[in-house]
Design an enzyme around this catalytic site. Structure first.
Site, PDB file in Angstrom:
ATOM      1  N   PHE A 147       5.239 -14.761  10.288  1.00 26.71           N
ATOM      2  CA  PHE A 147       6.072 -13.208  10.227  1.00 26.71           C
ATOM      3  C   PHE A 147       5.100 -12.414   9.949  1.00 26.71           C
ATOM      4  CE2 PHE A 147       8.122  -9.855   8.058  1.00 26.71           C
ATOM      5  CZ  PHE A 147       9.202  -9.319   8.674  1.00 26.71           C
ATOM      6  N   ASP A 232      -3.481 -12.251   8.033  1.00 25.95           N
ATOM      7  CA  ASP A 232      -2.127 -11.600   7.283  1.00 25.95           C
ATOM      8  C   ASP A 232      -1.981 -11.551   5.935  1.00 25.95           C
ATOM      9  OD1 ASP A 232       0.013 -10.123   6.436  1.00 25.95           O
ATOM     10  OD2 ASP A 232       1.198 -10.508   8.285  1.00 25.95           O
ATOM     11  N   LYS A 261       1.983  -4.478   0.766  1.00 24.53           N
ATOM     12  CA  LYS A 261       2.968  -4.880  -0.416  1.00 24.53           C
ATOM     13  C   LYS A 261       2.548  -4.331  -1.843  1.00 24.53           C
ATOM     14  CE  LYS A 261       5.563  -8.524   1.720  1.00 24.53           C
ATOM     15  NZ  LYS A 261       6.897  -8.035   1.838  1.00 24.53           N
TER      16      LYS A 261
END
Ligand SMILES: Cc1ncc(COP(=O)(O)O)c(C=O)c1O
Length: 410
Positions: A147, A232, A261
């Site tokens: 993802f 990532d 984040k």
């Protein structure tokens, strides 16, 4: 008024029902929302508009590694807000200069430069563009279950059909291979491959850590074939897995390393860190109005300070093994496997996760799914051991109807 944890709280002006009704009238509709209005947080706890307290294992979906209302973030943001909020990257700025230096110092060796942006998907888009520009190639190899976000490039790298299909055709040139399968990667990387993009622990895809040897093997293949390795770390970054960056568990040095984040204490921010194999990037190659704004930079600097002064990566490692031990002690036919790294924990169930999440919420614990059968925990790294005990007990009750075995303190 005083909550059970001793925190003072003020009841929201409106109750939950009113907030939910007002928001529902005008929200986009794209989120499957829970009927809960969160209005305040402190550390690893949050409160709803009716004053009910929860242990927060959603952790802002990985953005709240420092917990809620951390005094260092509150101070840094309020000081900076009264000095300078906007300063686009056509100018230099003191906070940004400091942050770029600090990022280069904490990142794995070689990642000396960074493009600053505002979210995870933006960091992914930047990396994809830089990889194309640097290699002159257009193909990208990504992983099944991966993802990477919901903008068109990031979505093209994302695996789940449900996210992708309604928006096809996506960016051409992406293919997906099984994760942790080095021979499949060897077959997939060609002379046309600009980059391989991987998570170090697949988060949304079910909390699957990379196996030892996999990432170094992919790095060697990329170097041999002239492709770039994009890691990532948008969910794993900044301490969550027990190291500052999860790739440190594997001794790999990506060419492009992505964080977002949690990097600015919960404020929107992202970064694409850039290694030497990428080469120089020409002016106008990319940009962002808000990227590197002084407010987010100040919050990101404060985040780095707390990460190191409170050794939050070490805390995540210790508390992660404590909680994992407790969860492994749960005897329930509904549990298939407990897995993860540090305080990024997934419990794969043999049943649907949604009713379990609902039961936990009723018991005062907020948690996440990862797919339809994995219960995912992303608590703030500042969480206290007693809150982890409460979480483990609530999960034990939800899954087997009795408290979890108490474990020795680590
Ligand atoms: C590994 C990973 N990459 C990228 C993203 C996208 O980040 P954002 O939601 O900030 O665009 C996420 C979000 O969950 C993620 O977990």
């Amino acid at each position: 008024m005083q909550s059970e944890s001793g925190h003072l709280w003020v009841k929201a002006a409106e109750g939950q029902a009113e907030i939910i009704e007002r928001e529902s009238g005008h929200t986009s509709g794209v989120y499957p929302k829970r009927p809960l209005a969160i209005v305040r947080g402190a550390g690893a706890r949050v409160w709803d508009a009716d004053g009910r307290e929860y242990v927060d294992c959603v952790g802002g979906q990985g953005a709240a590694n420092l917990g809620h209302a951390h005094p260092a973030i509150v101070r840094a943001v309020s000081e900076q807000a009264s000095r300078l909020i906007s300063c686009p990257e056509i100018f230099y700025n003191d906070r940004r200069a400091m942050l770029l230096e600090r990022l280069a110092a904490v990142a794995p060796p070689g990642l000396e430069r960074a493009f600053l942006c505002n979210s995870g998907a933006e960091a992914v888009e930047a990396a994809l563009k830089f990889a194309r520009l640097s290699t002159g190639r257009s193909q990208v190899v990504a992983a099944m279950r991966g993802f990477h976000g919901r903008t068109m490039g990031a979505l093209s790298a994302t695996w789940a059909r449900a996210y992708r299909e309604p928006f096809e055709p996506l960016v051409p040139g992406f293919r997906h291979v099984p994760y942790n399968d080095l021979p499949a990667m060897q077959e997939a990387i060609s002379g046309e491959t600009a980059a391989v993009i991987l998570e170090v622990v697949q988060g949304e895809g079910g909390v699957h850590p990379a196996e030892p040897g996999y990432l170094p093997g992919v790095q060697a293949l990329c170097e041999e074939r002239g492709a770039l390795l994009i890691l990532d770390e948008i969910q794993t970054g900044y301490g969550r897995t027990g190291k500052m960056f999860a790739c440190e568990h594997h001794g790999v040095r990506p060419d492009l390393l992505l964080v977002a984040k949690s990097m600015a204490g919960g404020l929107p921010m992202g970064a694409c860190m850039i290694g030497p194999r990428v080469g120089s990037l020409p002016p106008m190659a990319h940009g962002s109005t808000f990227g590197g704004n002084p407010l987010a930079c100040a919050a990101a600097l404060a985040t780095l300070d707390v990460m190191s002064s409170d050794d939050l990566p070490g805390r995540a490692a210790r508390l992660g093994s404590y909680l994992t031990g407790k969860l492994e002690g749960i005897r329930s036919p509904a549990v298939r496997q407990v897995r993860g790294l540090g305080l990024m924990i997934g419990i794969e169930l043999k049943v649907k996760v949604t009713p379990v999440l609902q039961a936990l919420q009723t018991a005062g614990v907020l948690a996440l799914p990862a797919g339809s059968t994995v219960l995912r925990l992303l608590p703030p790294l500042v969480i206290e051991r007693e809150d982890l005990d409460r979480v483990a007990e609530a999960i034990a009750v939800a899954l087997e109807g009795r408290p979890a075995l108490r474990m020795e303190t680590v």
